[in-house]
Write an enzyme that holds these catalytic residues in place. Sequence first.
Site, PDB file in Angstrom:
ATOM      1  N   TYR A 154      90.998  61.368 144.461  1.00  0.00           N
ATOM      2  CA  TYR A 154      90.597  59.963 144.683  1.00  0.00           C
ATOM      3  C   TYR A 154      90.165  59.322 143.355  1.00  0.00           C
ATOM      4  O   TYR A 154      90.224  58.122 143.182  1.00  0.00           O
ATOM      5  CB  TYR A 154      89.472  59.915 145.721  1.00  0.00           C
ATOM      6  CG  TYR A 154      89.347  58.600 146.467  1.00  0.00           C
ATOM      7  CD1 TYR A 154      90.456  57.967 147.014  1.00  0.00           C
ATOM      8  CD2 TYR A 154      88.099  57.998 146.633  1.00  0.00           C
ATOM      9  CE1 TYR A 154      90.326  56.767 147.709  1.00  0.00           C
ATOM     10  CE2 TYR A 154      87.960  56.807 147.328  1.00  0.00           C
ATOM     11  CZ  TYR A 154      89.073  56.201 147.862  1.00  0.00           C
ATOM     12  OH  TYR A 154      88.941  55.014 148.555  1.00  0.00           O
ATOM     13  N   LYS A 161      84.719  52.855 144.325  1.00  0.00           N
ATOM     14  CA  LYS A 161      83.978  52.723 145.592  1.00  0.00           C
ATOM     15  C   LYS A 161      82.474  52.886 145.346  1.00  0.00           C
ATOM     16  O   LYS A 161      81.667  52.226 146.001  1.00  0.00           O
ATOM     17  CB  LYS A 161      84.476  53.736 146.624  1.00  0.00           C
ATOM     18  CG  LYS A 161      85.869  53.436 147.171  1.00  0.00           C
ATOM     19  CD  LYS A 161      85.976  52.051 147.790  1.00  0.00           C
ATOM     20  CE  LYS A 161      87.288  51.847 148.535  1.00  0.00           C
ATOM     21  NZ  LYS A 161      87.520  50.436 148.906  1.00  0.00           N
TER      22      LYS A 161
END
Length: 266
Positions: A154, A161
């Site tokens: 990720y 995020k």
Amino acid sequence: MLLQGKRVLVTGVLTPSSLPFAAARQAQQDGADVVLTSFGRALRLTERTAARLSPKPAILELDVTRDDDFAELAGELKRREWQLDGIVHGVAFAPAEALGGAFLGTPWEAAAMALRISAYSLKQLVVALEPLIPAAGGSVVTLDFDASQAWPGYDWMGVSKAALESVVRYLAQYLGPRRIRVNAVSAGPVYTTSAKGIPGFSTFPEIFAKQAPLGWDARDSDPVGKATVALLSDYFPATTGEIVHVDGGYHAVGAARGSAAGDPAE
Ligand SMILES: NC(=O)c1ccc[n+]([C@@H]2O[C@H](COP(=O)([O-])OP(=O)(O)OC[C@H]3O[C@@H](n4cnc5c(N)ncnc54)[C@H](O)[C@@H]3O)[C@@H](O)[C@H]2O)c1
């Protein structure tokens, strides 16, 4: 109907699998007047997806990498005399070189693009549209993936995020006095266009399905739509700067479901 009489702007609707689409559909079902944004080549797909909503919402242009677009979006809403009670931020992107195990070699330009599109854009969107939110206040919801830990592949989207979660808290701090609530829905993995672009993503749904106390269906975006609408509604009047997990409870547990002796699932 939780959103009766409210107008909600939803960014990030691309296909019917998009999490923002689930939010838009649920918002309509709960009585909201919905308006969408899209940009460039994505616009055609958004148009097609919007046709599945009833009534078909207006689609306004917003590319979050173009500063002028924010002012133009606000201007267009003002021309139409549209106030906004709710905003859904569902925009994210990271270049391939910022994902999939490239973390240590990712150049700043790629990391910066991920951060700009996926985190800074929330600040830009809210600041641009704040004048359209009534004096009584409004609600902003962004779509998050748990940034409290590192995930395989990720990479800079994960960092983005983490930044997004922080942006939520700072916006909550600065806009609280204006009665604007800012919260995030931290969703479990759902098969969407963006998700499919993350190398290794396909392993996440299985892990969540196995470990989440409530289980997790990565093809069902309804729980995310419902939680988003709840946060947009008047039923969270004293909640801001919050991250609401909609992940079957995955974030709360440390071992696989069914691994403990006497587990009722056994
Ligand atoms: N799919 C998941 O597993 C998952 C889990 C948690 C959170 N999220 C978040 O949900 C949000 C929506 O993503 P999704 O998974 O539904 O995928 P999606 O691909 O359907 O949506 C991503 C959206 O971002 C938009 N976008 C990208 N660059 C943009 C730009 N420059 N300007 C304006 N819009 C731009 C795309 O057009 C698209 O509509 C994202 O923030 C994503 O990180 C997704």
